[in-house]
Write a protein that holds these residues in place. Structure first.
Motif, mmCIF file in Angstrom:
data_model
loop_
_atom_site.group_PDB
_atom_site.id
_atom_site.type_symbol
_atom_site.label_atom_id
_atom_site.label_comp_id
_atom_site.label_asym_id
_atom_site.label_seq_id
_atom_site.Cartn_x
_atom_site.Cartn_y
_atom_site.Cartn_z
ATOM 1 N N ALA A 49 0.842 -1.201 0.000
ATOM 2 C CA ALA A 49 0.000 0.000 0.000
ATOM 3 C C ALA A 49 0.876 1.248 0.000
ATOM 4 O O ALA A 49 0.616 2.208 -0.743
ATOM 5 N N ALA A 50 1.928 1.223 0.811
ATOM 6 C CA ALA A 50 2.828 2.381 0.852
ATOM 7 C C ALA A 50 3.441 2.598 -0.529
ATOM 8 O O ALA A 50 3.567 3.738 -0.998
ATOM 9 N N ALA A 51 3.796 1.496 -1.190
ATOM 10 C CA ALA A 51 4.405 1.609 -2.517
ATOM 11 C C ALA A 51 3.414 2.212 -3.506
ATOM 12 O O ALA A 51 3.768 3.081 -4.309
ATOM 13 N N VAL A 52 2.165 1.757 -3.441
ATOM 14 C CA VAL A 52 1.154 2.295 -4.363
ATOM 15 C C VAL A 52 0.941 3.784 -4.086
ATOM 16 O O VAL A 52 0.915 4.599 -5.016
ATOM 17 N N ASP A 53 0.850 4.132 -2.811
ATOM 18 C CA ASP A 53 0.662 5.544 -2.465
ATOM 19 C C ASP A 53 1.777 6.401 -3.038
ATOM 20 O O ASP A 53 1.541 7.484 -3.574
ATOM 21 N N ARG A 54 2.991 5.871 -2.894
ATOM 22 C CA ARG A 54 4.125 6.637 -3.404
ATOM 23 C C ARG A 54 4.002 6.837 -4.909
ATOM 24 O O ARG A 54 4.242 7.916 -5.429
ATOM 25 N N THR A 55 3.568 5.802 -5.612
ATOM 26 C CA THR A 55 3.490 5.902 -7.063
ATOM 27 C C THR A 55 2.344 6.810 -7.505
ATOM 28 O O THR A 55 2.509 7.597 -8.428
ATOM 29 N N VAL A 56 1.183 6.723 -6.836
ATOM 30 C CA VAL A 56 0.048 7.531 -7.307
ATOM 31 C C VAL A 56 0.177 9.001 -6.933
ATOM 32 O O VAL A 56 -0.559 9.830 -7.442
ATOM 33 N N THR A 57 1.126 9.314 -6.057
ATOM 34 C CA THR A 57 1.357 10.728 -5.777
ATOM 35 C C THR A 57 2.648 11.191 -6.436
ATOM 36 O O THR A 57 3.079 12.318 -6.253
ATOM 37 N N GLY A 58 3.237 10.280 -7.197
ATOM 38 C CA GLY A 58 4.537 10.571 -7.819
ATOM 39 C C GLY A 58 4.399 11.541 -8.975
ATOM 40 O O GLY A 58 3.289 11.970 -9.322
#
Ligand SMILES: Nc1nc2c(ncn2[C@@H]2O[C@H](COP(=O)(O)OP(=O)(O)O)[C@@H](O)[C@H]2O)c(=O)[nH]1
Ligand SMILES: Nc1nc2c(ncn2[C@@H]2O[C@H](COP(=O)(O)OP(=O)(O)O)[C@@H](O)[C@H]2O)c(=O)[nH]1
Ligand SMILES: [Mg+2]
Ligand SMILES: [Mg+2]
Lengths: 569, 541
Positions: B399-408
């Protein structure tokens, strides 16, 4: 108690004990195998005897001793020489036989088989189908009739304490099958721990016992000191003994394979007397049988305790599995009831269906109703995305089931591994660290069945309720989907105004359901579907848990057997 | 060996043991064998290193005390016919070391000290560096005797295993003691006492039998010393005088003990092979798991939905600049409903990925891969490996990884626009003007009831056509055509933008899965490699 039980009662008792002994052994052996150990592999003599040895002892004792002896009190006496390696058993056997029948030797251990000194008919009886030695592999026995005394089968057993573990196993088996034990130890050995384990078993088994302390120091006062010490130790250990004899070191006969006549005189005389006196033999046999019958109680009690421990251990492990799976099931049900099951796309598809004017006409009023009617007139009713929703549910929920079972399996395996037995049970089953490979398919199947059962519920309700026409015009399956989604999103109190497509869908879906089937029927169907789903999920996880159960003995059987053992004791 | 190198050796051992204990902890194994071995080495380092303790260990009555007495030529330790005799250890200490050995002997469990006077000045003293320790027996009914032996054995520097023609094949000696301790000792010998009790003809046979047994137990190089406490002790004396240095004895012993502890741990971790341990997942298996997980994560993130949203948003923007009158009116009407916010907001859609499903299913491929790898591991090492696939941990990290990508940066890139749109907008205005003019013309014509000068224009196929009708036609066709063009164009741009973003998300998520989802598996693999290295004394890379 020289008078034995009456023959029938005795036969019945032996039969019952035989049954108990077999069942105990097979239970313990199965458990050993589950732990990845060979129940037949000989244990190291320096390990304290455990449940496996005790179960084996009972079986050997009942089948190898009680049964043949109960059948015939006049059959030959079995006299066994037991003791540590190099204590002089073979030398004494030779002395008793009056010639070289068993190879004595400097190398330890010398004897790797048992030497049976017996007249041919006695030997035939002993090794025959009903004889005490029937179950001993023939290659482990050497027979000689040289120096045999009719009526007495003399067995020189291998040692009980050397690195040759097979020897101990054979000696133990012979010990259980005999009427009289000549325990041979030495002045160096008499305080060794391992032989005392064997002596304890001899005493427990109620076996007439003669102790020979061989290789005594030359000095007479030293000899007296050693013998007194041995007697004191036997007394402290509450081991009844007929007599303790000493044989001094260096008393080897110059001309023969044994000891000088004088050194072994008292032993030889005893044996000769027995051989000559049929009644004395019978009396000894009767005494031995009585002792053996009385000796069942302590052994049966220990085995009963072993089995209780086994059952407790199994219960503890099983309980861990139950708890771990139950906890994961709770989490899963929370997820399901919280609507955490459906992918957004699926919800969105359903939303655009239930939100379509053609569908909202079922429950809207005023201008909306007019608009809806018009739209329906123009476009007709849209098809419900039934397959998409159904597939979404099977996929997503099945994945969730697998993930849940996976977590439960790992937790259980982890907990089991903290326990040595638990770790051993899992050693050959690494697959138990995860969900079963076919779980996803089974889960999907069960979920499809669930949806089918909702559909038949809907069809049945639709047939009786006012919504017949409406429900059928929408299709039974679409009706079923509304109920299904109701299970996942029916959290009550949700209003369409609240944010989120899921909530909006839930709201519309609820309205549609109520319009189709009536509020009461909807509630009933949802409750029913939800219970059915919970049952199915529970069943799936139970099946997963049973993989662990299968490694454990059935405690009810174990406890029942334990109770039976206590009852005979 | 010098002081310095002796000390260095201990340091190296300690370092290896400490690293092994660390690795063992990561691997969920019991680090105690390593920490205990380290504790012994540290403690022994605090005691005199210029002498070593040689324990006499064996069954009761084999003659340990008699041997000590015979060597000393004095009754230092009780012997007798009563078994067992020796209850407390007796230490025979060179007088020169009398004071220094006290604490060492206490550490070894205590012993009655008997001093050995210095030898005659001229002759070199072979026993000057040895403390001989006569231990209680290890095989009698007196369990506390064996307990004393068990407590002393991990700490003594060398052992003489004493046995006799009666007891040399005893299970207790071999199964309990040699099996455990022989591999942990450097200086040790098998003393076969009471040879005066066998004929000289039998002795070589006996010796060979002992040798064969030791060879079978993988101890082929253990010296066998046939002696008699009541006669010939030369073999033992010779061995004692063979010129070893106490420091080497102590150091080698520690080396063996440490190596054995490391080997035990390596075995428990399944890293006892000659080659470095393979990672739990092969590169292919790992790749496949990452791909499957990435696909499952993107499924939740919803690339199809993203594309639809991007297209809708681009259309909206395009309509704002290049839409006709109707489109604008529709846009205005939509504004109040919240529809655009929900359906035409790709960035918001990405940020709301959690609403669209759970990541739990996405963890399944990784966990299945890890579970497959477990079978190859020893049972004790499976727990920690399985824990790297822990569902909650994996979900949190994913989830943390996805969050990082979608706010990237890729996700926050502005939506596309085009300079063509205002032009199309101009066209739309013109078309609308034409339409309105045409309609007004016709209406005016009807209203006045007269024939307005409606110049008919000759069209190639349609023939003569009145001007107002033509204007209406142009207006309708123009509006429709331009709208069509605008939408197609916006869809193309929006689609391309979404595709680019999807590609970025795909690599972003894949990288994140690789780095984070399998992160603790990486630490686990590294710990196994470390254990293998320290156990084989391979320098860390
Ligand atoms: N000197 C002497 N030797 C004995 C005596 N009893 C046994 N031995 C020797 O001890 C060894 C072992 O004896 P053996 O009978 O093979 O012992 P087993 O292993 O108990 O059968 C042989 O070498 C015998 O000759 C004894 O009383 N005096
Ligand atoms: N024949 C013979 N007897 C021995 C020899 N060594 C010890 N003994 C005897 O064996 C017995 C036990 O000796 P002891 O030293 O107390 O054994 P420990 O228990 O190992 O210390 C005593 O009676 C000693 O006299 C030996 O080399 N030859
Ligand atoms: Mg023998
Ligand atoms: Mg002693």
């Amino acid at each position: 108690m020289t008078e034995p039980l009456d023959a029938d009662a005795l036969t019945a008792r032996v039969g019952m004990l035989d049954d108990l002994a077999r069942r105990s052994w097979s239970l313990v052996a199965d458990h050993e195998r589950a732990l990845g150990r060979d129940p037949e592999a000989p244990a190291s003599p320096s390990d304290t005897p455990g449940p496996r040895q005790r179960a084996r002892e009972l079986l050997d004792h009942v089948e190898g001793y009680l049964a043949p002896r109960a059948r015939d009190l006049d059959a030959p006496l079995l006299v066994v020489l037991i003791g540590p390696t190099g204590s002089g058993k073979s030398t004494i056997t030779n002395t008793l036989a009056g010639s070289l029948v068993s190879e004595p030797g400097v190398l330890r251990p010398t004897t790797r088989h048992a030497v049976v000194v017996a007249a041919p008919p006695d030997h035939a009886w002993a090794t025959g189908a009903d004889g005490p030695l029937a179950a001993i592999p023939a290659e482990r026995l050497r027979h000689t009739s040289t120096g045999a005394r009719p009526g007495i089968v003399l067995v020189d057993a291998p040692d009980i304490d050397s690195v040759e573990h097979d020897n101990r196993a054979l000696a133990d088996a012979l010990l259980e099958r005999s009427d009289l034990c000549l325990f041979v130890t030495t002045a160096t050995r008499y305080a060794d721990r391992v032989p005392w384990d064997v002596l304890a078993r001899i005493a427990e088994r109620g076996m007439p016992l003669l102790v020979v302390v061989n290789r005594m120091p030359p000095d007479a006062s030293d000899q007296e000191h050693v013998l007194a010490d041995v007697r004191a130790m036997l007394e402290r250990a509450a081991i009844p003994v007929e007599v303790v004899l000493g044989i001094p070191e260096g008393a080897l006969a110059a001309d023969g394979p044994g000891l000088t006549g004088a050194a072994a005189a008292s032993l030889t005389t005893r044996l000769d007397t027995l051989a000559a006196d049929r009644d004395a033999r019978r009396a000894l046999a009767a005494r031995a049988l009585a002792g053996a019958l009385a000796g069942i109680a302590p052994l049966a009690t220990s085995i009963a305790a072993d089995l209780e421990t086994l059952a407790e251990d199994a219960d503890r492990l099983r309980l861990r599995a139950v708890e771990d799976h139950a906890q994961e099931l709770v989490l899963l049900l929370e997820r399901v009831n919280g609507g955490d099951v459906l992918r957004g796309e699926v919800v969105a598809q359903w939303h655009s269906f239930v939100g379509a004017d053609q569908v909202t006409r079922w429950f809207s009023s005023g201008i909306g109703r007019v608009r809806a009617a018009l739209t329906t007139l123009v476009r007709g009713a849209p098809p419900a995305p039934v397959t998409a929703v159904e597939r979404g549910v099977t996929d997503d929920l099945a994945s969730l089931v697998v993930a849940t079972a996976d977590d439960a399996a790992r937790r259980t395996a982890d907990h089991w591994s903290a326990d040595p037995d638990g770790m051993a049970l899992l050693a050959d089953h690494p697959a138990l660290w995860a969900a079963s490979p076919d779980l996803r398919e089974r889960a999907a199947l069960s979920l499809r069945e669930w949806m089918a059962s909702i559909a038949s519920d809907v069809a049945a309700t639709g047939a009786t309720k006012r919504g017949v026409a409406r429900g059928l015009s929408l299709g039974v399956n679409a009706g079923a989907v509304t109920i299904m989604l109701g299970v996942f999103a029916h959290t009550g109190g949700i209003t369409g105004a609240e944010a989120g497509i899921a909530a909006a869908t839930a709201y519309l879906n609820q309205k549609l359901m109520n319009a189709l089937f009536g509020e009461a029927a909807v509630q009933e169907m949802i409750d029913h579907a939800r219970d059915d789903l919970a049952d199915r999920l529970r069943t799936l996880l139970d099946e997963e848990r049973r993989r662990f159960d299968r490694l454990l003995p059935t405690v009810d059987t174990v406890r029942a057997l334990s109770a039976e053992l206590r009852a005979v004791a | 060996m010098t002081d310095a190198s002796g000390l260095a050796a201990a340091d190296v051992l300690l370092d290896r043991l400490v690293r092994a204990a660390e690795a063992a902890t990561t691997l969920g194994l019991d680090p105690i064998p390593a920490t205990e071995a380290a504790a012994v080495i540290r403690a022994r380092g605090g005691f005199p290193g210029d002498l070593y303790v040689l324990a006499l260990a064996g069954g009761t009555g084999v003659g340990k005390s008699s041997i000590l007495n015979a060597l000393a030529g004095d009754d230092l330790s009780d012997t007798g016919v009563q078994r067992p005799t020796t209850t407390h250890a007796v230490a025979w200490v060179p007088a020169a070391h009398a004071d220094a050995t006290g604490p060492l002997l206490d550490w070894l469990g205590g012993a009655t000290v008997r001093l050995r006077p210095a030898a005659d000045d001229a002759a070199p003293d072979p026993l000057a560096q040895v403390v001989l320790l006569d231990l209680p027996d290890l095989d009698s009914v007196a369990a506390e005797h064996a307990a004393r032996v068990d407590a002393a054995l991990p700490r003594v520097d060398a052992v003489a295993w004493v046995s006799d023609p009666e007891k040399y094949a005893d299970s207790v000696l071999h199964d309990r003691y040699l099996a455990r301790w022989a591999s942990r000792l450097a200086r040790q010998a098998f003393v076969l006492n009471k040879t005066d009790r066998v004929t000289s003809g039998d002795l070589p046979m006996l010796r060979d039998d002992v040798a064969a047994r030791l060879a079978q137990e993988h101890l082929p190089s253990m010296p066998i010393l046939p002696v008699s406490a009541h006669g010939d002790l030369d073999a033992l004396r010779g061995w004692l005088a063979d010129g070893v240095h106490a420091r080497d004895v102590v150091r080698d012993r520690q080396g063996r003990a440490a190596t054995a502890a490391l080997a035990d741990l390596a075995r428990a971790a399944g890293t006892d092979g000659p080659l470095p341990p393979e990672p739990l997942l092969t590169a292919d298996r790992r790749r496949a798991a990452i791909d499957a997980t990435t696909a499952a994560v993107l499924d939740v993130v919803g690339l199809t939905g993203l594309r639809a949203q991007a297209i809708a948003a681009t259309r909206q923007a395009a309509r704002g600049q290049g839409g006709g009158l109707l489109a604008r009116i529709r846009g205005l009407l939509d504004r109040g409903t919240g529809r655009p916010e929900r359906l035409a907001d790709p960035q918001g859609y990405l940020l709301r990925w959690r609403d669209r499903g759970s990541l739990v299913p996405a963890t399944l491929p990784v966990r299945a891969a890890i579970a497959e790898g477990l079978a190859a591991l020893p049972p004790a090492a499976r727990g920690a490996a399985a824990a790297t696939g822990d569902s909650d941990g994996l979900v949190t990290r994913l989830a943390a990884a996805v969050d990082r990508t979608v706010t990237g940066p890729a996700a926050s890139a502005p939506l596309p626009t085009s300079r063509a749109w205002p032009l199309i907008g101009l066209g739309q205005v013109l078309a609308t003007v034409a339409l309105i003019t045409g309609v007004a013309w016709i209406v005016a014509g009807f209203a006045t009831g007269s024939q307005l000068p409606a110049a008919a224009i000759d069209l190639p196929i349609l023939g003569g056509m009145p001007m107002p009708a033509l204007l209406v036609l142009i207006g309708i066709l123009g509006t429709w055509g331009l709208s069509w063009l605008l939408v197609r164009h916006a869809d193309r741009l929006g689609g391309r933008w979404a595709d680019r973003l999807a590609a970025d998300l795909r690599t972003g998520v894949a990288d994140a899965v690789d780095a984070t989802a399998l992160g603790s598996l990486g630490a686990w693999d590294a710990a196994r490699r470390q254990l293998w290295q320290v156990a084989r004394d391979v320098p860390a890379t």
